[in-house]
Design an enzyme around this catalytic site. Structure first.
Site, PDB file in Angstrom:
ATOM      1  N   ARG A  48       1.031  -1.229   0.043  1.00 44.64           N
ATOM      2  CA  ARG A  48       0.108   0.105  -0.062  1.00 44.64           C
ATOM      3  C   ARG A  48       0.800   1.030  -0.054  1.00 44.64           C
ATOM      4  NH1 ARG A  48       2.420   1.732   3.438  1.00 44.64           N
ATOM      5  NH2 ARG A  48       0.844   3.507   3.682  1.00 44.64           N
ATOM      6  N   GLY A  49       0.488   2.433   0.029  1.00 46.52           N
ATOM      7  CA  GLY A  49       1.148   3.634  -0.174  1.00 46.52           C
ATOM      8  C   GLY A  49       1.298   4.083  -1.611  1.00 46.52           C
ATOM      9  N   ALA A  50       0.803   5.095  -1.865  1.00 49.86           N
ATOM     10  CA  ALA A  50       0.731   5.691  -3.404  1.00 49.86           C
ATOM     11  C   ALA A  50       2.092   5.157  -4.108  1.00 49.86           C
ATOM     12  CB  ALA A  50       0.489   7.105  -3.585  1.00 49.86           C
ATOM     13  N   ARG A  89      -7.330  -0.259  -7.035  1.00 53.65           N
ATOM     14  CA  ARG A  89      -7.631   0.863  -5.674  1.00 53.65           C
ATOM     15  C   ARG A  89      -7.768   2.223  -6.653  1.00 53.65           C
ATOM     16  NH1 ARG A  89      -4.168   0.999  -0.333  1.00 53.65           N
ATOM     17  NH2 ARG A  89      -6.056   2.113   0.373  1.00 53.65           N
ATOM     18  N   GLN A 202      -2.039   2.124   9.917  1.00 56.76           N
ATOM     19  CA  GLN A 202      -0.330   2.251   9.072  1.00 56.76           C
ATOM     20  C   GLN A 202       0.648   2.998  10.144  1.00 56.76           C
ATOM     21  OE1 GLN A 202      -3.652   2.610   7.901  1.00 56.76           O
ATOM     22  NE2 GLN A 202      -3.647   2.321   5.747  1.00 56.76           N
ATOM     23  N   ASP A 243      -2.256  10.795  -1.587  1.00 56.38           N
ATOM     24  CA  ASP A 243      -2.473  10.052  -2.611  1.00 56.38           C
ATOM     25  C   ASP A 243      -2.946  10.508  -4.163  1.00 56.38           C
ATOM     26  OD1 ASP A 243      -3.141   8.488   0.190  1.00 56.38           O
ATOM     27  OD2 ASP A 243      -2.740   6.869  -1.339  1.00 56.38           O
ATOM     28  N   ASN A 253      -5.483  12.409   1.215  1.00 58.61           N
ATOM     29  CA  ASN A 253      -4.534  11.547   2.046  1.00 58.61           C
ATOM     30  C   ASN A 253      -5.691  10.719   2.930  1.00 58.61           C
ATOM     31  OD1 ASN A 253      -2.031  10.551   2.513  1.00 58.61           O
ATOM     32  ND2 ASN A 253      -2.120  11.632   4.592  1.00 58.61           N
TER      33      ASN A 253
HETATM   34  O1  MRU Z   1      -4.462   3.288   2.490  1.00 60.26           O
HETATM   35  P1  MRU Z   1      -2.923   3.318   2.243  1.00 60.26           P
HETATM   36  O2  MRU Z   1      -2.168   2.626   3.459  1.00 60.26           O
HETATM   37  O3  MRU Z   1      -2.502   2.861   0.824  1.00 60.26           O
HETATM   38  O4  MRU Z   1      -2.879   4.953   2.481  1.00 60.26           O
HETATM   39  C1  MRU Z   1      -1.484   5.302   2.268  1.00 60.26           C
HETATM   40  C2  MRU Z   1      -1.397   6.972   2.532  1.00 60.26           C
HETATM   41  O5  MRU Z   1      -2.550   7.531   2.702  1.00 60.26           O
HETATM   42  C3  MRU Z   1      -0.357   7.588   2.288  1.00 60.26           C
HETATM   43  O6  MRU Z   1      -0.118   8.917   3.139  1.00 60.26           O
HETATM   44  C4  MRU Z   1       0.017   8.145   0.862  1.00 60.26           C
HETATM   45  O7  MRU Z   1      -0.085   7.014   0.182  1.00 60.26           O
HETATM   46  C5  MRU Z   1       1.395   8.345   0.682  1.00 60.26           C
HETATM   47  S1  MRU Z   1       2.718   7.168   0.759  1.00 60.26           S
HETATM   48  C6  MRU Z   1       4.026   7.926   0.500  1.00 60.26           C
END
Ligand code: MRU
Length: 364
Positions: A48-50, A89, A202, A243, A253
């Site tokens: 996960r994470g963009a 996603r 997270q 994101d 975000n």
């Molecule tokens: O649902 P997630 O864990 O994928 O969400 C991640 C976030 O909201 C992060 O803040 C975002 O992707 C930035 S990651 C460098």
């Protein structure tokens, strides 16, 4: 710590990732052998994470090319893989950016072995570029931390962050954490308030793990504690990831980010958003109406997983069995609440003018 996505050392047809659902208690490496495995890994938040979602999807296209090579209908396989990966996603725009880049690259050639090589090279390039871009975000964000440290005459700089915008959400460095790592490396005393980030935690499980691995002082707080800490002078700055950010500087975000921005505004605390340009969606202007907000299963709110006293991983129910729950994954923080955007090209105002100052090639 390993990188977050890589090829299996003894089999270059298998992609490997850390299963982030089990951190910090277990470090489980998952083999992704097909594009469908990649789809599931993104959907189920194994990764996960963009930026990491984008990079993993790029490897998914490489795996689809491998499958297409063995098929009678290779184009159909590639089409299906692109379509399904796109649906894995909805909010992080890096996913669409990476898939568009892969599609454009593959369209340059017709024969499948060359497509496959190009897909692999491009996935590798996306990974390497992300490492450099995140390093640069740290370089540009560092003066913000330095200035606060100087103002406080070397006293600890207290930084609040939400979710995991760290190396686990990227490849290395992270986005919001990159200036923190850089400051720590230089010996600037920092302390991080880590929002636990319900429902998937997270912050509590990933950001806290990363920071402890790096030896950076931090404290995990419940999501609702930030406002109180800000009112009492315990927070010097907030920095989060994103994101999807519009061309006008609105930021989507992890759910709860908006409330932190409101509290920061009310307490005159600078609120920064760190992002690689791959998270900018230049096609939209209004975050509130144009960014698709993911809604996930209510079970993520109703149940929580953790390590039991006997060492086993267990899932327990938090709510009455029949109480429904809602689970919005993200919220939008309007540009007006944001002090600055920290990108690989520098820091700018959260506005179209500010962004175009750094990315003039995006002028319409
Ligand atoms: O649902 P997630 O864990 O994928 O969400 C991640 C976030 O909201 C992060 O803040 C975002 O992707 C930035 S990651 C460098």
């Amino acid at each position: 710590m390993n990188r977050t996505v890589w090829l299996k050392p003894d089999n270059s047809q298998i992609v490997q990732v850390i299963d982030q659902r089990y951190l910090p208690h277990e470090v489980i490496i998952r083999d992704l052998a097909t594009w469908q495995d990649v789809e599931v890994a993104i959907k189920d938040m194994i990764v996960r994470g963009a930026p990491l979602i984008g990079a993993t999807a790029a490897y998914g296209v490489y795996l689809a090319c491998l499958e297409a090579q063995k098929s009678e209908q290779p184009e159909k396989i590639l089409e299906l893989a692109f379509a399904r990966l796109r649906e894995s996603r909805p909010t992080a725009v890096n996913l669409f950016w990476a898939l568009d880049r892969m599609k454009a690259t593959l369209s340059e050639v017709t024969d499948l072995p060359t497509k496959t090589t190009l897909a692999l090279n491009t996935a590798h390039a996306i990974v390497e570029e992300d490492v450099e871009v995140c390093r640069l975000i740290g370089v540009h964000g560092l003066p913000i931390v330095q200035a606060i440290s100087e103002r406080k005459k070397g006293e600890v700089v207290n930084i609040l962050t939400h979710c995991n915008a760290g190396r686990l959400g990227c490849i290395e460095w992270g986005t919001a954490t990159s200036p923190i790592y850089q400051a720590h490396k230089l010996g600037i005393p920092v302390h991080v308030w880590v929002d636990e980030t319900r429902p998937r935690n997270q912050g509590a499980s990933l950001t806290a793990w990363e920071l402890s691995q790096a030896g950076i002082p931090h404290t995990v707080i419940v999501d609702n504690a930030g406002g109180h800490l800000m009112q009492h002078g315990f927070v010097d700055m907030v920095i989060v990831g994103t994101d999807r950010t519009t061309r006008t500087g609105d930021v989507a975000n992890k759910i709860g980010t908006y409330l932190k921005a409101l509290a920061a505004k009310d307490n005159n605390i600078p609120f920064y958003v760190a992002l690689p340009s791959t998270t900018l969606d230049w096609t939209i202007r209004d975050g509130l109406t144009e960014i698709p907000i993911e809604e996930r299963s209510q079970n993520e709110v109703k149940y929580i997983m953790g390590k039991a006293q006997d060492g086993s991983m267990q899932t327990v129910l938090l709510t009455p069995e029949n109480s429904p729950a809602s689970n919005y994954g993200f919220d939008v923080t309007p540009a007006r609440l944001i002090t600055g955007l920290v990108t690989e090209r520098g820091v700018c105002e959260a506005s179209e003018k500010g962004l175009l100052g750094l990315f003039p090639e995006k002028k319409l």
